[in-house]
Design a protein around this motif. Structure first.
Motif, mmCIF file in Angstrom:
data_model
loop_
_atom_site.group_PDB
_atom_site.id
_atom_site.type_symbol
_atom_site.label_atom_id
_atom_site.label_comp_id
_atom_site.label_asym_id
_atom_site.label_seq_id
_atom_site.Cartn_x
_atom_site.Cartn_y
_atom_site.Cartn_z
ATOM 1 N N PRO A 1 0.411 -1.541 0.117
ATOM 2 C CA PRO A 1 -0.275 -0.171 0.204
ATOM 3 C C PRO A 1 0.673 1.127 0.278
ATOM 4 C CG PRO A 1 -1.095 -1.459 1.410
ATOM 5 C CD PRO A 1 0.280 -1.573 1.258
ATOM 6 N N GLY A 2 0.445 2.507 -0.714
ATOM 7 C CA GLY A 2 1.316 3.752 -0.383
ATOM 8 C C GLY A 2 2.229 3.831 -2.023
ATOM 9 N N SER A 3 1.955 2.681 -2.871
ATOM 10 C CA SER A 3 2.836 2.875 -4.076
ATOM 11 C C SER A 3 2.082 3.379 -5.227
ATOM 12 C CB SER A 3 2.338 1.194 -4.716
ATOM 13 O OG SER A 3 3.511 0.406 -3.806
ATOM 14 N N PHE B 1 -0.215 -1.224 -8.408
ATOM 15 C CA PHE B 1 -1.373 -2.724 -7.679
ATOM 16 C C PHE B 1 -1.635 -3.343 -9.238
ATOM 17 C CE2 PHE B 1 -4.399 -5.336 -6.213
ATOM 18 C CZ PHE B 1 -3.882 -5.957 -4.940
ATOM 19 N N THR B 2 -2.482 -2.397 -9.634
ATOM 20 C CA THR B 2 -3.088 -2.954 -10.845
ATOM 21 C C THR B 2 -1.989 -3.266 -11.728
ATOM 22 O OG1 THR B 2 -4.835 -1.227 -10.276
ATOM 23 C CG2 THR B 2 -5.093 -2.455 -12.556
ATOM 24 N N ASP C 1 -6.454 1.371 -5.774
ATOM 25 C CA ASP C 1 -4.820 2.195 -6.294
ATOM 26 C C ASP C 1 -4.533 3.401 -6.741
ATOM 27 O OD1 ASP C 1 -2.462 1.175 -7.061
ATOM 28 O OD2 ASP C 1 -3.383 -0.331 -8.969
ATOM 29 N N GLY C 2 -5.648 4.597 -6.641
ATOM 30 C CA GLY C 2 -5.474 5.758 -7.426
ATOM 31 C C GLY C 2 -5.490 5.819 -8.973
#
Length: 176
Positions: A66-68, A73-74, A128-129
């Motif tokens: 998390p926080g990447s 992540f996707t 995921d932003g």
């Protein structure tokens, strides 16, 4: 010995599905005594749970924390599950097929564990932003691809495989 047993179960799941996983057959395939097998895994369900747990751990190891950066992540989901080039789905190293077979064949408890993992992964995909609908679309497309590969339901092959994968990759900004 534990990994040798789980390797044997993976091979058996890919080759013959859950029906092939019998304690005597697993012990023979792994080259261990039935007592040695039972020391580590007391039942067929425990064997399938062990395979699924190990695969989830391996999958988690390639996913970013998390926080990447947005989309990481996707993108990792796609990279870890759909190879760039078309390879046979029944290949021993097709971890997706093994995980799906284990989840579908291990009974409600094992399927429940897989569902809980997916709930967590879906939250990470949605957070995921990027646009959550797009990231979820990528996840669902990958999951559908898995099923098509697993059941040989006309999955894309060769050039089409590469083109479809590239199109999915284009949906994730900041990557290829």
């Amino acid at each position: 010995m534990r990994d040798r047993i789980l390797d044997a179960v993976e091979r058996m799941l890919v080759a013959g599905g859950a029906d092939a996983v019998r304690l005597d057959a697993v012990a023979a395939e792994a080259g261990v005594s039935k007592g040695g097998l039972l020391h580590h895994f007391g039942s067929k369900r425990a064997l399938i749970e062990g395979v699924l747990g190990r695969l989830v751990d391996r999958f988690e190891a390639v996913l970013p924390p998390p926080g990447s950066p947005p989309g990481a992540f996707t993108r990792a989901w796609l990279e870890a599950t759909i190879p760039v080039d078309d390879v046979p789905a029944r290949d021993r190293f097709d971890q997706v097929s093994v995980a799906l077979l284990a989840g579908m064949s291990g009974g409600p408890e094992v399927l429940g564990a897989l569902r809980r993992c997916y709930e967590l992964w879906q939250r990470r995909i949605a957070d995921d932003g990027l646009d959550p609908a797009t990231t979820t679309l990528v996840r669902l497309a990958v999951d559908g691809w898995w099923l098509a590969r697993l059941l040989d339901l006309a999955p894309p092959r060769d050039d089409l495989h590469r083109e479809v994968r590239a199109r999915l990759s284009e949906l994730i900004p900041g990557g290829d």
